[in-house]
Design a protein around this motif. Structure first.
Motif, mmCIF file in Angstrom:
data_model
loop_
_atom_site.group_PDB
_atom_site.id
_atom_site.type_symbol
_atom_site.label_atom_id
_atom_site.label_comp_id
_atom_site.label_asym_id
_atom_site.label_seq_id
_atom_site.Cartn_x
_atom_site.Cartn_y
_atom_site.Cartn_z
ATOM 1 N N GLU A 304 43.772 -0.254 -37.972
ATOM 2 C CA GLU A 304 44.826 0.753 -37.984
ATOM 3 C C GLU A 304 44.338 2.000 -38.729
ATOM 4 N N GLN A 305 44.684 3.151 -38.204
ATOM 5 C CA GLN A 305 44.275 4.411 -38.834
ATOM 6 C C GLN A 305 45.516 5.224 -39.198
ATOM 7 N N PRO A 306 45.669 5.672 -40.437
ATOM 8 C CA PRO A 306 44.751 5.341 -41.537
ATOM 9 C C PRO A 306 44.845 3.869 -41.897
ATOM 10 N N ARG A 307 43.807 3.320 -42.497
ATOM 11 C CA ARG A 307 43.739 1.901 -42.820
ATOM 12 C C ARG A 307 44.968 1.494 -43.631
ATOM 13 N N ALA A 308 45.708 0.537 -43.119
ATOM 14 C CA ALA A 308 46.915 0.081 -43.790
ATOM 15 C C ALA A 308 46.558 -0.854 -44.944
ATOM 16 N N ASP A 309 47.439 -0.902 -45.943
ATOM 17 C CA ASP A 309 47.223 -1.845 -47.040
ATOM 18 C C ASP A 309 47.202 -3.274 -46.504
ATOM 19 N N LEU A 310 48.050 -3.528 -45.533
ATOM 20 C CA LEU A 310 48.091 -4.828 -44.885
ATOM 21 C C LEU A 310 47.218 -4.751 -43.642
ATOM 22 N N ASP A 311 45.996 -5.247 -43.739
ATOM 23 C CA ASP A 311 45.037 -5.120 -42.643
ATOM 24 C C ASP A 311 45.258 -6.252 -41.647
ATOM 25 N N LEU A 312 46.291 -6.096 -40.834
ATOM 26 C CA LEU A 312 46.671 -7.163 -39.925
ATOM 27 C C LEU A 312 45.656 -7.359 -38.810
ATOM 28 N N TYR A 313 44.911 -6.316 -38.461
ATOM 29 C CA TYR A 313 43.890 -6.508 -37.424
ATOM 30 C C TYR A 313 42.815 -7.464 -37.910
ATOM 31 N N ARG A 314 42.276 -7.217 -39.087
ATOM 32 C CA ARG A 314 41.189 -8.063 -39.582
ATOM 33 C C ARG A 314 41.688 -9.470 -39.903
ATOM 34 N N SER A 315 42.897 -9.571 -40.450
ATOM 35 C CA SER A 315 43.417 -10.924 -40.701
ATOM 36 C C SER A 315 43.668 -11.652 -39.388
ATOM 37 N N SER A 316 44.100 -10.925 -38.356
ATOM 38 C CA SER A 316 44.366 -11.563 -37.066
ATOM 39 C C SER A 316 43.101 -12.129 -36.445
ATOM 40 N N THR A 317 42.016 -11.370 -36.514
ATOM 41 C CA THR A 317 40.762 -11.881 -35.958
ATOM 42 C C THR A 317 40.287 -13.100 -36.748
ATOM 43 N N ALA A 318 40.451 -13.064 -38.065
ATOM 44 C CA ALA A 318 40.044 -14.207 -38.881
ATOM 45 C C ALA A 318 40.914 -15.424 -38.601
ATOM 46 N N VAL A 319 42.206 -15.206 -38.401
ATOM 47 C CA VAL A 319 43.105 -16.314 -38.076
ATOM 48 C C VAL A 319 42.701 -16.947 -36.744
ATOM 49 N N MET A 320 42.413 -16.123 -35.746
ATOM 50 C CA MET A 320 42.005 -16.676 -34.457
ATOM 51 C C MET A 320 40.741 -17.503 -34.601
#
Length: 824
Positions: A304-320
């Motif tokens: 997400e731009q600007p980078r959100a405090d809650l980086d849901l993209y990176r956590s989502s890839t790690a969860v998958m």
């Protein structure tokens, strides 16, 4: 054997091993009373952490919630071996605290997208803090937690600290055996069931330990009432057990590492636990994180731009990635959780740690969107080898392909076809891979053709009939399969598949669009797509007027008119390219969906699956127990965002992506459902936040990743172009009307060929003039296990009736029934 709980002695089912006290001790071990313990239960499904090592040397997956470790899985991601492991704290003045109940909890990813965590647990009475760093060993079957205990009142020597662990080995809380022992001179706690053992070791001295049966005589009650372990037992056999160990706080200066190791036998488990403690924790954590950092660096930059405090993209890839298997390369489960686990016992062996082909393909699509092509290809391989001989897949299954439930859901059979075609379009597989995937595609397309368009179960695993979501997946998959058939040089099969798709697509409104209903009149629209149309023969003339049995409700009001049921599933007609987002029928349906299913919460709008849904907590917050009230699903917010994107509402799609971020928990995990009613704090239910169903839900994370890719590219990432080209860019006129035993239709639209589909070679004996003249037409094989008989009925006048029966050449017998199809 002690019998002071009145249950008698446990059966001697445990086979002694090298580290079994019955082998080691000359004196009889002190046996725990209270066999077999209270009825076992799982724990909260609201996870705040999930993780695994990206290494062939490690075969453990871990979860955490409420500041403590929960289920640990070994040797595969479908096999839970613990319930939870947390700390108890006491002091000489009678103070007692349980970490998971008497602390505030904060969970932090040590680095975005790297599932190593820092857990901060602070005593609600201000007495102490416990900080833990959790990861898995890359080299051993071990979960490690580095612990620092800090007194806020008094000094370290004023407190005593105990680890309390509940083994639930092999997805069972019952039948576990535990004991205290040693391995090469080091104090170890062991547990075993069938072919799996666990061992708990500590870098600090364990000053005391015990094992017992969960219940009034267990360590929790002892420590709660006495401040220390007073009832020391060496062994608890074949029951629901709990193990406790006191750590030397002063001698360790409050800093130590616990290792929970696993193996096929106690010695192996202990060896792994002790070996993982040999290296400094910081070095192990660094190696663990480095592998994840390398993996994240290769992904698409969808942050997400600007980078959100809650980086849901990176956590989502790690969860998958964290929900994928090691042994059966490519399988992915739905969630490392048991929904409403605190009220679920051994009767719910699978929880959500099973493979659902639908969820897995959705996850594979998320991997593809993130650029994780290797993982997507591995999933494709697993789908190919787990496919049943008849071309279908189990409703859900263990990692070895064994079915858990046995329903037939046609979207699950069609989805793998869409994955192959999407991977081909994204250049994630080469032509050779497409050729290797063709047999799987051919079998799946054959299965869908012979069993559709009605499904035995919709995607919510509840209802048979004409499901809009299933129809959309089926039709788009058949068109994709047709293109793949052309590539494979199977032109006749390609034509057959396109004819089938055309027929079903032209019937969507008849199957699912209700008009002039009280609900339509109330909202001011002419009609809307229903949740599911009836496929019963008696409802053929008006599928949207049939009765639908709604699950998860009291039996006395489970029958509801199809026209009274509305679902978000109709958005799939746009998602898969069958209807334009601005089609008036879609616009009408969206109005109805919003009126009936949308709820505003503190974190934004949320949509329920369908009205009258009973899969969720009760109105008073009690756990789902077979009945309840369905809540809002964040993944449906993502589906709605995709619809808005297709409708040209780019800003709204981005806003809804923000809603998904808001509906994640504080550690960037997305739940299956969010609570959409008033707060009930005593049940941990807060408006707009996770309910008790499941968290994380991998499907929700994959939907979010695909949404980010869709927003970046300004298109629905997973929408096949074949449907748009055939049904939206041009006017499509179906050539055939398909008839099969799964779809016995009595209606033949004027000008069409009647095609009779069978799984075996057949001859159709038919007449269009009440048997005055008769024609015998032989079937033609269009694919293995699929035969087609086309009757030249396109010239018949309206009102004519085609009558036919079938002769089964392979069996040498007649069908025994006549069928009639009228031209309209």
């Amino acid at each position: 054997m002690s019998t002071d709980m009145g249950h008698g002695a446990p059966p001697a089912t445990f086979t002694p091993t090298a580290n079994d006290p019955q082998n080691q001790m000359t004196d009889s071990p002190r046996m725990a009373p209270g066999w077999p313990g209270i009825e076992p239960r799982w724990t909260s499904a609201r996870k705040s952490a999930v993780g695994t090592a990206l290494s062939d040397g490690s075969r453990v997956w871990f979860t955490a919630s409420h500041g403590i470790l929960n289920e640990i899985y070994y040797p595969e991601v479908d096999n839970a071996c613990t319930r939870d492991a947390g700390f108890l704290v006491t002091a000489a003045d009678g103070f007692f605290a349980e970490e998971k109940r008497d602390c505030t909890h904060v969970v932090q990813w040590i680095e975005p997208g790297v599932p190593a965590y820092r857990l901060h647990n602070v005593c609600t009475r201000g007495k102490f803090a416990i900080e833990k760093r959790i990861c898995a060993s890359p080299e051993y079957n071990v979960v490690l937690q580095r612990v620092q205990f800090t007194p806020h009142v008094g000094k370290l020597a004023d407190y005593r600290l105990f680890l309390l662990m509940s083994p639930h080995i092999g997805n069972h809380g019952a039948g576990n055996t535990g004991w205290t022992g040693e391995h090469k001179g080091q104090h170890i706690l062991f547990a075993h069931r069938e072919w799996t053992s666990l061992a708990i070791a500590c870098s600090a001295q364990i000053t005391d330990s015990t094992v017992g049966f969960a219940g009034p005589n267990d360590a929790w009650h002892d420590i709660r009432h006495n401040g220390c372990i007073t009832r020391v037992y060496d062994r608890a056999e074949n029951g629901n057990i709990a193990m406790a160990a006191e750590v030397d706080l002063v001698g360790s200066d409050g800093v130590f590492t616990f290792a929970i190791g696993f193996g096929g036998d106690p010695d192996t488990a202990a060896l792994h636990a002790r070996a993982a403690l040999h290296d400094p924790f910081e070095d192990t954590e660094r190696r663990y994180m480095a592998a994840w950092e390398d993996w994240q660096a290769a992904l698409e930059p969808l942050d997400e731009q600007p980078r959100a405090d809650l980086d849901l993209y990176r956590s989502s890839t790690a969860v998958m990635k964290s929900h994928m298997t090691m042994n059966c390369d490519g399988a992915a489960i739905a969630s490392l959780s048991v929904p409403w686990g605190a009220t679920q016992g051994d009767g719910n062996l699978g929880g959500y740690h099973l493979v659902w082909p639908r969820d897995m393909v959705e996850t594979a699509g998320g991997m593809l969107a993130a650029g994780a092509h290797d993982e997507m290809r591995a999933m494709l391989r697993f789908l190919a080898v787990s496919q049943d001989e008849d071309g279908g897949w189990p409703q859900n299954m263990w990692l070895n392909g064994t079915p858990f439930w046995n329903g037939v859901q046609l979207d699950e059979v069609a989805f793998p076809i869409l994955l192959v075609d999407m991977a081909r379009r994204e250049n994630a597989i080469d032509p050779e891979d497409v050729s290797l995937a063709w047999p799987m595609v051919q079998r799946a397309a054959t299965f869908v053709s012979l069993h559709g368009p009605s499904t035995d179960q919709d995607r919510w695993e509840e209802n048979e009939g004409y499901s809009p979501f299933t129809l959309a997946v089926e039709i788009s998959a058949l068109l994709c399969a047709a293109e793949l058939a052309d590539i494979a040089g199977r032109g006749e099969f390609a034509e057959y598949l396109r004819d089938t798709a055309d027929d079903w697509n032209a019937s969507i409104e008849h199957f699912t669009y209700a008009v002039d209903t009280p609900l339509a009149q109330h909202i001011g629209v002419d009609g809307y797509y229903v949740r599911v149309g009836s496929s019963r023969a008696e409802d053929e003339a008006a599928p949207t007027r049939g009765l639908i049995h709604v699950k998860n409700r009291a039996s006395n009001d489970a029958q509801i008119d199809a026209s009274d049921l509305v679902s978000v599933d109709a958005l799939a007609f746009v998602r898969f390219g069958l209807r334009d987002a601005n089609d008036p029928r879609m616009a009408n349906t969206v109005k109805v969906i919003d009126h009936v299913l949308r709820t505003e919460t503190n974190t934004g709008p949320t949509w329920s699956r369908y009205n009258e849904d009973g899969y969720g907590e009760h109105t008073d917050g009690r756990d789902f127990d077979g009945t309840g009230v369905g809540r809002g699903w964040p993944l449906l917010t993502g589906e709605r965002a995709h619809y808005e994107l297709a409708a040209g509402n780019f800003d709204e799609a981005k806003r809804l992506a923000g809603v998904m971020r808001a509906q994640a928990n504080g550690s960037a995990l997305l739940p299956e459902q969010v609570w959409n009613a008033a707060d009930i704090p005593e049940r941990e239910l807060f408006n707009g936040e996770a309910s008790g169903s499941a968290m994380p839900l991998v499907w929700a994370h994959s939907e979010y990743v695909k949404l980010l890719r869709s927003i970046k590219e300004g298109r629905m990432f997973d929408c096949p172009p074949q449907t748009h080209e055939r049904y939206l860019a041009t006017v499509n006129v179906p050539r055939v009307r398909a008839w099969s035993r799964s779809h016995i239709t009595s209606v033949l639209p004027h000008g069409r060929v009647l095609r009779v589909d069978t799984a075996e070679k057949a001859m159709v004996h038919w007449s269009a003039d009440s048997w005055a003249t008769v024609v015998n037409t032989e079937s033609v094989q269009v694919a293995p296990g699929l035969y087609s008989t086309q009757l030249p009925t396109e010239g018949l006048e309206k009102g004519a009736v085609v009558r036919f029966t079938i002769y089964w050449g392979g069996l040498g017998s007649w069908e025994g029934s006549d069928y009639a199809v009228g031209v309209v």
